[in-house]
Scaffold this active site. Structure first.
Site, PDB file in Angstrom:
ATOM      1  N   ARG A  16      -6.669  40.963  43.732  1.00 27.10           N
ATOM      2  CA  ARG A  16      -5.281  41.205  43.306  1.00 27.10           C
ATOM      3  C   ARG A  16      -4.912  42.679  43.456  1.00 27.10           C
ATOM      4  O   ARG A  16      -3.727  43.024  43.506  1.00 27.10           O
ATOM      5  CB  ARG A  16      -5.118  40.825  41.824  1.00 27.10           C
ATOM      6  CG  ARG A  16      -4.704  39.392  41.560  1.00 27.10           C
ATOM      7  CD  ARG A  16      -3.198  39.228  41.534  1.00 27.10           C
ATOM      8  NE  ARG A  16      -2.869  37.818  41.681  1.00 27.10           N
ATOM      9  CZ  ARG A  16      -2.552  37.029  40.664  1.00 27.10           C
ATOM     10  NH1 ARG A  16      -2.559  37.506  39.423  1.00 27.10           N
ATOM     11  NH2 ARG A  16      -2.241  35.753  40.866  1.00 27.10           N
TER      12      ARG A  16
ATOM     13  N   GLU B 183      -4.229  43.369  36.986  1.00 32.12           N
ATOM     14  CA  GLU B 183      -5.301  44.002  37.768  1.00 32.12           C
ATOM     15  C   GLU B 183      -4.784  45.200  38.565  1.00 32.12           C
ATOM     16  O   GLU B 183      -5.432  46.230  38.669  1.00 32.12           O
ATOM     17  CB  GLU B 183      -5.934  42.980  38.708  1.00 32.12           C
ATOM     18  CG  GLU B 183      -6.837  41.959  38.027  1.00 32.12           C
ATOM     19  CD  GLU B 183      -6.081  40.792  37.419  1.00 32.12           C
ATOM     20  OE1 GLU B 183      -4.851  40.716  37.596  1.00 32.12           O
ATOM     21  OE2 GLU B 183      -6.718  39.952  36.746  1.00 32.12           O
TER      22      GLU B 183
ATOM     23  N   LYS C 255      -3.192  27.437  20.512  1.00 33.38           N
ATOM     24  CA  LYS C 255      -4.303  27.219  21.441  1.00 33.38           C
ATOM     25  C   LYS C 255      -5.432  26.518  20.657  1.00 33.38           C
ATOM     26  O   LYS C 255      -5.807  26.966  19.593  1.00 33.38           O
ATOM     27  CB  LYS C 255      -4.804  28.563  21.998  1.00 33.38           C
ATOM     28  CG  LYS C 255      -5.702  28.429  23.205  1.00 33.38           C
ATOM     29  CD  LYS C 255      -5.852  29.749  23.968  1.00 33.38           C
ATOM     30  CE  LYS C 255      -6.694  29.579  25.232  1.00 33.38           C
ATOM     31  NZ  LYS C 255      -6.774  30.829  26.022  1.00 33.38           N
TER      32      LYS C 255
HETATM   33  C1  LIG Z   1      -5.304  36.975  38.136  1.00 31.39           C
HETATM   34  C2  LIG Z   1      -6.129  36.419  36.998  1.00 31.39           C
HETATM   35  N1  LIG Z   1      -6.704  37.270  36.125  1.00 31.39           N
HETATM   36  C3  LIG Z   1      -7.444  36.807  35.105  1.00 31.39           C
HETATM   37  C4  LIG Z   1      -7.640  35.449  34.951  1.00 31.39           C
HETATM   38  C5  LIG Z   1      -8.546  34.922  33.857  1.00 31.39           C
HETATM   39  N2  LIG Z   1      -7.793  34.110  32.898  1.00 31.39           N
HETATM   40  C6  LIG Z   1      -7.843  32.790  32.906  1.00 31.39           C
HETATM   41  S1  LIG Z   1      -6.930  32.098  31.705  1.00 31.39           S
HETATM   42  C7  LIG Z   1      -6.463  33.634  31.136  1.00 31.39           C
HETATM   43  C8  LIG Z   1      -5.566  33.757  29.967  1.00 31.39           C
HETATM   44  C9  LIG Z   1      -4.244  33.104  30.273  1.00 31.39           C
HETATM   45  O1  LIG Z   1      -3.434  33.225  29.129  1.00 31.39           O
HETATM   46  P1  LIG Z   1      -2.170  32.278  29.030  1.00 31.39           P
HETATM   47  O2  LIG Z   1      -1.440  32.300  30.318  1.00 31.39           O
HETATM   48  O3  LIG Z   1      -1.435  32.684  27.836  1.00 31.39           O
HETATM   49  O4  LIG Z   1      -2.784  30.816  28.867  1.00 31.39           O
HETATM   50  P2  LIG Z   1      -3.486  30.184  27.576  1.00 31.39           P
HETATM   51  O5  LIG Z   1      -4.973  30.218  27.855  1.00 31.39           O
HETATM   52  O6  LIG Z   1      -3.085  30.991  26.396  1.00 31.39           O
HETATM   53  O7  LIG Z   1      -2.945  28.779  27.506  1.00 31.39           O
HETATM   54  C10 LIG Z   1      -7.033  34.626  31.905  1.00 31.39           C
HETATM   55  C11 LIG Z   1      -6.862  36.074  31.663  1.00 31.39           C
HETATM   56  C12 LIG Z   1      -7.033  34.599  35.897  1.00 31.39           C
HETATM   57  N3  LIG Z   1      -7.207  33.240  35.838  1.00 31.39           N
HETATM   58  N4  LIG Z   1      -6.282  35.098  36.891  1.00 31.39           N
END
Ligand SMILES: Cc1ncc(C[n+]2csc(CCOP(=O)(O)OP(=O)(O)O)c2C)c(N)n1
Ligand SMILES: CC(=O)[C@@H](O)[C@H](O)COP(=O)(O)O
Ligand SMILES: [Mg+2]
Length: 638
Positions: A407, A379, A291
Site C-alpha cells: 500500500r 500505511e 464487535k
Molecule cells: C490495508 C489493510 N491494512 C490492515 C489490515 C488488517 N485489518 C484487518 S481487519 C482490520 C480492522 C478493520 O476495522 P473495521 O473496518 O472497523 O472492521 P471491524 O473488524 O471493526 O468489523 C485491520 C486493520 C487490512 N486488512 N488491510
C-alpha cells in the site's frame, strides 16, 4: 433482543429456518416476522462453525442482523453487495449457499476467509485488504449506469477501514458522480485494536450526541407551540450542530447521511433500508454495532476475539501434544527488540498502521506510549510520518506486514529511499502466511524492495538472528528492512546483548562439496536437512541487499551447482539477485532457484503449503538431485 451466548457450542445447534436457506431467495420468501429467528439461528450456527474451523470471529458476529436485512431487502446477487476487508462475511457466506462448507473456511481446498469472486456469484468483489469497498462499489454503480442496468449497489465498510485514505478518495468521487450508491458505515468503535484518530473520536461524539438528537426531535414537538422557546432551541441547535452534528462530515462531502442507528435492531434496519434502497444519489447509513455481538466473551474482549483458533473439545486437550521447545513468535522477537532498543536510545519511535497486537507491539506501546504511534489503517501515512521523524534526527521503526507494505510503495521510494532517510521497516508476515491466503501473502517484498536504491534488506534465519539483524538495520543510518514470517522460529534462544552484524556478510554453516545451498531467511532448517542428505555446503545468506558477493564468487568457483532458497516469489526474488550478480561478473555456474512459482498461493496451513511447493527438506533434496541428474546427462552428451 438478540440471544447472547457464554460458550461456543461444540455441537451443531438446531437451525430449522437456516437449513432451508441455500440462497437469499429462500430468505426473501420468509415472512418478515420470522427474520428474528433467522438472526438467532445464524448467530448460533456462526459460533458453532467458527468454533470448528477457527478464523475471524468478532466482526461477523457484529453484522448478523445487517447481513440478514441486506440479503432480505436487496435482490442479491443482481444488486451488488461489496464488503470491506471481508473478514465479517461468514454470515454472508452462510446465507449464500455455503452454510455446510463454512467449517472448511481458511483450510486448504476449503472456503476462502474473505469474499472471492471465483468462489461465489454473491462475492461481488475480492477483498482482504481494507478500504477498497467504496471504490469497487462505485465502479460497479457506474458500470451498471453505462449498461443501462437498474441494479442497486451497496458497500459495507467498518469504522476502521473508513480511516484509510482510499475510502475518502472514493467518497469524494462518488459525491462528484452523484451515483446511486449506498455506503453503510458499520461503526463498532473497533479496528483490530481500538480504533484511533480524529475520525474515531468524531464517530464516538456522534453516538454520544444520540441523546442530543433524541432531545432535538422530542424538543421540536414540545416547543413548536412556543415560538420564543422554539427560536431559542433553533439557535442552540445551530451552535450544537457544529459540535456534534452527525451529518456534518459526510453531508459536506456530498452524501445524504442517515443515522446513527442501532445496527442490531432488525426492525429498524429493515424499515430504514427499505426507505433508503431506492433513493437516488450517494447515501451513507451510519449504524452502530458491537464487535462480537451475541457472544459475551467477545463483546467483552473484541481485540482478543478478532480471530480465534479452532476450539479443541476438553477431552482432546487432556492428551495435549507435548509442548515444543522454547519457541517464540517472530512478532514477539520484534516486540522484545523494540523494548530493549528503546530503553537504550530515546530516538527510537515505533509506528504501526493498526496492527499493534499482530506486530507484537503491545508491551512496547505500554512501556513507551510517548514513542508509539498507531496511525490507524494508514500505511501510506505511516511511511511518510516515519520519513518526517527521520528528518528530525529520530530513528523510526515502522512495523508493517509485508502484504500491507504494498500500500505504501510510493511513499517508501519517494519519501524514504530517495531522501536516504533513516527509517527501519520491521516486515512481518513475510512469505507464505497460510490461512489468510493469497490476499495476505508476503511474497513480493524482496522483489519490490531490492530494486530501490539506498535500501538494505535482511532476511534472518532464526529468532536470535532476527533480533540482531533488526538491531543492525536500526543502527544503519539509512532505509533498511528486515523480513520475517508469521509464526514461530526454530527455537534458537535470543542473545540479550545486541551485536551489529556486518552488513552484506553471510555465514557459512556447513562446508560440503559439489552443491552449495544459499538460504535466504527461515527455510534454513529445511536447507540444512537436505544438505545432510547431499553432503552439500549451506550458507545462511542473511542479506538480500547487499549480497555477500565475495562469498558467492568463491562458491561459484568451488562448486558445480549453486542453489538459492527463499520464501518469496522466484521472479525478482533473492535468487534472481544472485543470478544477476553472476551474469554481471561473467561467472558461469549452474544455478537452481527454489522459491514460489508465478501464481497466487491460496489459503492453507503454512507448513503444508511449503511442503506442497517443494520447499521442505524432502522437496529441496529432490529438486537438487533432479538438477544434478540433468547436469550429468548434459555433461555426458558433451
Ligand atoms: C490495508 C489493510 N491494512 C490492515 C489490515 C488488517 N485489518 C484487518 S481487519 C482490520 C480492522 C478493520 O476495522 P473495521 O473496518 O472497523 O472492521 P471491524 O473488524 O471493526 O468489523 C485491520 C486493520 C487490512 N486488512 N488491510
Ligand atoms: C483481516 C485481516 O487482514 C487481519 O485480521 C489479518 O487476517 C491478521 O493476520 P494475522 O492473523 O497474521 O495477524
Ligand atoms: Mg470497526
Amino acid at each position: 433482543m438478540a440471544k447472547t451466548f457464554d460458550e461456543i457450542p461444540l455441537s451443531r445447534p438446531a437451525t430449522p429456518l437456516l437449513d432451508g436457506i441455500d440462497r437469499p431467495e429462500q430468505l426473501r420468501a420468509l415472512p418478515r416476522e420470522q427474520l428474528a429467528q433467522v438472526v438467532d439461528e445464524l448467530r448460533a450456527y456462526l459460533l458453532y462453525a467458527v468454533g470448528q474451523s477457527g478464523g475471524h470471529f468478532g466482526a461477523g458476529l457484529g453484522v448478523v442482523e445487517l447481513t440478514v436485512a441486506l440479503h432480505y431487502l436487496f435482490d442479491t446477487p443482481e444488486d451488488r453487495l461489496v464488503w470491506d476487508v471481508g473478514h465479517q462475511t461468514y454470515p454472508h457466506k452462510i446465507l449464500t449457499g455455503r452454510r455446510e462448507a463454512l467449517p472448511t473456511i481458511r483450510q486448504q481446498g476449503g472456503l476462502s476467509g474473505f469474499p472471492k469472486r471465483s468462489e461465489s456469484e454473491f462475492d461481488t468483489f475480492g477483498v482482504g485488504h481494507s478500504s477498497t469497498s467504496i471504490s469497487a462499489a462505485l465502479g460497479m454503480a457506474l458500470g451498471a449506469e453505462m449498461a443501462g442496468k437498474q441494479r442497486r449497489t451497496v458497500a459495507v465498510i467498518g469504522d476502521g477501514a473508513m480511516t484509510a485514505g482510499q475510502a475518502f478518495e472514493a467518497l469524494n468521487h462518488a459525491a462528484h458522480t452523484k451515483s446511486n450508491l449506498l455506503v453503510i458505515l458499520n461503526d463498532n468503535n473497533m479496528s483490530i485494536s481500538h480504533n484511533v484518530g480524529g475520525l474515531a473520536n468524531y464517530f464516538a461524539r456522534i453516538w454520544a450526541s444520540k441523546t442530543y438528537i433524541a432531545l432535538r426531535e422530542g424538543g421540536k414537538r414540545v416547543l413548536s407551540a412556543m415560538p420564543a422557546a422554539w427560536d431559542f432551541l433553533r439557535r442552540t441547535e445551530e451552535s450544537m450542530k457544529n459540535m456534534v452534528s452527525p451529518d456534518a462530515l459526510f453531508e459536506s462531502i456530498g452524501f445524504n447521511y442517515i443515522g446513527p442507528m442501532d445496527g442490531h435492531d432488525l426492525d429498524e434496519l429493515l424499515t430504514t433500508l427499505t426507505n433508503l434502497r431506492d433513493l437516488k444519489g450517494p447515501q451513507l447509513l451510519h449504524i452502530y454495532t458491537t464487535k462480537g455481538k451475541g457472544f459475551a466473551p467477545a463483546e467483552a474482549d473484541p481485540i482478543g476475539y478478532h480471530a480465534i483458533n479452532k476450539i479443541e473439545p476438553k477431552k482432546r486437550l487432556q492428551q495435549a501434544i507435548p509442548k515444543p521447545g522454547p519457541q517464540i513468535k517472530y512478532q514477539d522477537v520484534f516486540g522484545r527488540f523494540l523494548c530493549d532498543a528503546a530503553a537504550r536510545d530515546d530516538r527510537l519511535v515505533a509506528i504501526t498502521p493498526a496492527m499493534c497486537e499482530g506486530s507484537g507491539m503491545l508491551e512496547y506501546s505500554q512501556q513507551f506510549p510517548e514513542r508509539f504511534h498507531d496511525v490507524a489503517i494508514c500505511e501510506q501515512h505511516a511511511l511518510t510520518l516515519a520519513a518526517g521523524l527521520a528528518c528530525e534526527g529520530q530513528k523510526p521503526v515502522v512495523a508493517i506486514y509485508s502484504t500491507f507494505l504494498q500500500r505504501a510503495y510510493d511513499q517508501l521510494i519517494h519519501d524514504v529511499a530517495l531522501q536516504d532517510l533513516d527509517v527501519t521497516l520491521g516486515i512481518d508476515r513475510a512469505g507464505i502466511v497460510g490461512e489468510d491466503g493469497a490476499t495476505h501473502g508476503g511474497v513480493f517484498d524482496i522483489g519490490y524492495l531490492r530494486c530501490v536504491p539506498n535500501m538494505i534488506i535482511a532476511a534472518p534465519a532464526d529468532e536470535n538472528e532476527c533480533r540482531q539483524l533488526l538491531y543492525t538495520a536500526w543502527q544503519h543510518p539509512g532505509p533498511s528492512a528486515v523480513r520475517y514470517p508469521r509464526g514461530t522460529g526454530p527455537g534458537v534462544p535470543m542473545v540479550e546483548q545486541f551485536t551489529a552484524l556486518p552488513i552484506g556478510k553471510a555465514r557459512t554453516l556447513r562446508d560440503g562439496r559439489q552443491v552449495a545451498i544459499l538460504s535466504f531467511g527461515t527455510l534454513l532448517p529445511a536447507a540444512m536437512a537436505a544438505a545432510d542428505a547431499l553432503g552439500a555446503t549451506v550458507v545462511d545468506m542473511r542479506w538480500v541487499k547487499p549480497l555477500d558477493e565475495i562469498l558467492i564468487r568463491e562458491l561459484a568457483t568451488s562448486h558445480n551447482l549453486l542453489v538459492t532458497l527463499e520464501d518469496h516469489q522466484l521472479m525478482a526474488g533473492a535468487g534472481s539477485a544472485v543470478s544477476e550478480y553472476l551474469a554481471a561478473s561473467a561467472i558461469t555456474v549452474p544455478v537452481l532457484h527454489l522459491g514460489l512459482p508465478d501464481t497466487f498461493i491460496h489459503h492453507g496451513k503454512r507448513e503444508a503449503l511449503l511442503a506442497e511447493l517443494g520447499l521442505d527438506a524432502a522437496g529441496i533434496e529432490q529438486s537438487i538431485r533432479d538438477r544434478l541428474r540433468l547436469l550429468d546427462v548434459r555433461a555426458a552428451r558433451g
